[in-house]
Design a protein around this motif. Structure first.
Motif, PDB file in Angstrom:
ATOM      1  N   UNK A 226       0.813  -1.208   0.000  1.00  0.00           N
ATOM      2  CA  UNK A 226       0.000   0.000   0.000  1.00  0.00           C
ATOM      3  C   UNK A 226       0.851   1.264   0.000  1.00  0.00           C
ATOM      4  N   UNK A 227       2.034   1.181   0.580  1.00  0.00           N
ATOM      5  CA  UNK A 227       2.958   2.322   0.511  1.00  0.00           C
ATOM      6  C   UNK A 227       3.437   2.501  -0.920  1.00  0.00           C
ATOM      7  N   UNK A 228       3.773   1.365  -1.564  1.00  0.00           N
ATOM      8  CA  UNK A 228       4.247   1.405  -2.948  1.00  0.00           C
ATOM      9  C   UNK A 228       4.300  -0.016  -3.485  1.00  0.00           C
ATOM     10  N   UNK A 229       3.497  -0.372  -4.511  1.00  0.00           N
ATOM     11  CA  UNK A 229       3.528  -1.714  -5.076  1.00  0.00           C
ATOM     12  C   UNK A 229       4.924  -2.131  -5.549  1.00  0.00           C
ATOM     13  N   UNK A 230       5.692  -1.174  -6.067  1.00  0.00           N
ATOM     14  CA  UNK A 230       7.052  -1.501  -6.517  1.00  0.00           C
ATOM     15  C   UNK A 230       7.930  -1.887  -5.325  1.00  0.00           C
ATOM     16  N   UNK A 231       7.773  -1.185  -4.201  1.00  0.00           N
ATOM     17  CA  UNK A 231       8.532  -1.535  -3.003  1.00  0.00           C
ATOM     18  C   UNK A 231       8.222  -2.967  -2.582  1.00  0.00           C
ATOM     19  N   UNK A 232       6.946  -3.322  -2.584  1.00  0.00           N
ATOM     20  CA  UNK A 232       6.549  -4.694  -2.247  1.00  0.00           C
ATOM     21  C   UNK A 232       7.233  -5.699  -3.154  1.00  0.00           C
TER      22      UNK A 232
ATOM     23  N   UNK B  23      -1.058   8.014  10.136  1.00  0.00           N
ATOM     24  CA  UNK B  23      -0.774   8.439   8.765  1.00  0.00           C
ATOM     25  C   UNK B  23      -2.056   8.726   7.989  1.00  0.00           C
ATOM     26  N   UNK B  24      -1.892   9.441   6.890  1.00  0.00           N
ATOM     27  CA  UNK B  24      -3.045   9.780   6.050  1.00  0.00           C
ATOM     28  C   UNK B  24      -3.537   8.553   5.285  1.00  0.00           C
ATOM     29  N   UNK B  25      -2.614   7.656   4.898  1.00  0.00           N
ATOM     30  CA  UNK B  25      -3.018   6.444   4.175  1.00  0.00           C
ATOM     31  C   UNK B  25      -3.408   5.343   5.162  1.00  0.00           C
ATOM     32  N   UNK B  26      -3.903   4.215   4.655  1.00  0.00           N
ATOM     33  CA  UNK B  26      -4.456   3.170   5.520  1.00  0.00           C
ATOM     34  C   UNK B  26      -3.589   1.914   5.581  1.00  0.00           C
ATOM     35  N   UNK B  27      -2.301   2.027   5.232  1.00  0.00           N
ATOM     36  CA  UNK B  27      -1.432   0.854   5.193  1.00  0.00           C
ATOM     37  C   UNK B  27      -1.331   0.175   6.561  1.00  0.00           C
ATOM     38  N   UNK B  28      -1.155   0.948   7.619  1.00  0.00           N
ATOM     39  CA  UNK B  28      -1.049   0.370   8.956  1.00  0.00           C
ATOM     40  C   UNK B  28      -2.352  -0.319   9.351  1.00  0.00           C
ATOM     41  N   UNK B  29      -3.465   0.289   8.997  1.00  0.00           N
ATOM     42  CA  UNK B  29      -4.764  -0.276   9.340  1.00  0.00           C
ATOM     43  C   UNK B  29      -5.014  -1.592   8.608  1.00  0.00           C
TER      44      UNK B  29
END
Length: 208
Positions: A16-22, A103-109
């Motif tokens: 969710x942070x970055x598909x490429x990072x995954x 954070x503003x995004x929901x990656x942790x959630x």
């Protein structure tokens, strides 16, 4: 899903942070530390020692191994609190420790919700909520596992599975704030990969 390699819970956050990072981590086994990842490691070292204790109606388990065989996910929960109900059953509440602040995004959630999906399959109960503990603000942030979050979590698992099955690393998309905060920026080289072929060729010719 049971015959496939499991996807680690923490990697859903990376996607969710970055598909490429995954993909760089999952497919190409690339990893590097920076200040932010190091701070996260220190925070987790304090809680990732397998142990448990009981106080009143709450049984707390640290470094609990989780899995959902149907979804093909597994990992470790920092903390799981088991709250004993009046009928004697226990309702688990996953708690994930994070550096920084909400954070503003929901990656942790999503990572936390995936832990809940594992606990639900393991204990045959419904897990209604969990919590994120952020090191900077030093308090819990309650997370309700509603339909929207559950759907996003399932979609993220499927998207990660698609990358694993196709073995295709997504192209780089440069976002200054996000990329500059990524520990893999030197391996990913987003600025270089985002340049068009004509710009790249012109640069090479100039070097020659």
């Amino acid at each position: 899903m049971q015959d496939l390699e499991p996807i680690y819970l923490s990697r859903l956050q990376h996607y969710l942070y970055c598909p490429r990072q995954f993909a760089l981590i999952e497919l190409e086994n690339i990893w590097a530390e920076n200040q932010f990842t190091a701070e996260g490691q220190v925070l987790h070292q304090r809680v990732n020692q397998a142990d448990q204790q009981k106080r009143g109606n709450v049984r707390t388990v640290w470094a609990s191994r989780l899995a959902n065989m149907e979804l093909g996910i597994e990992g470790v929960a920092d903390v799981v609190e088991y709250h004993r109900q009046a009928d004697g059953t226990e309702i688990p509440l996953p708690i994930e420790y994070k550096r920084g602040k909400p954070k503003a995004h929901r990656a942790d959630e999503v990572q936390l919700c995936a832990q809940a999906l594992c606990l639900e399959e393991m204990h045959s109960v419904t897990v209604p909520e969990g919590a994120l503990f952020y090191g900077e603000v030093r308090r819990r942030h309650s997370v309700i596992f509603d339909t929207e979050l559950r759907d996003l979590t399932l979609q993220t698992i499927l998207a990660c599975r698609d990358i694993v099955q196709t073995s295709i690393t997504p192209p780089a998309i440069y976002h200054a704030k996000k990329c500059n905060g990524c520990s893999l920026i030197d391996q990913c080289l987003p600025k270089d990969f985002c340049r068009s072929a004509s710009v790249w060729l012109a640069a090479q010719l100039k070097k020659d």
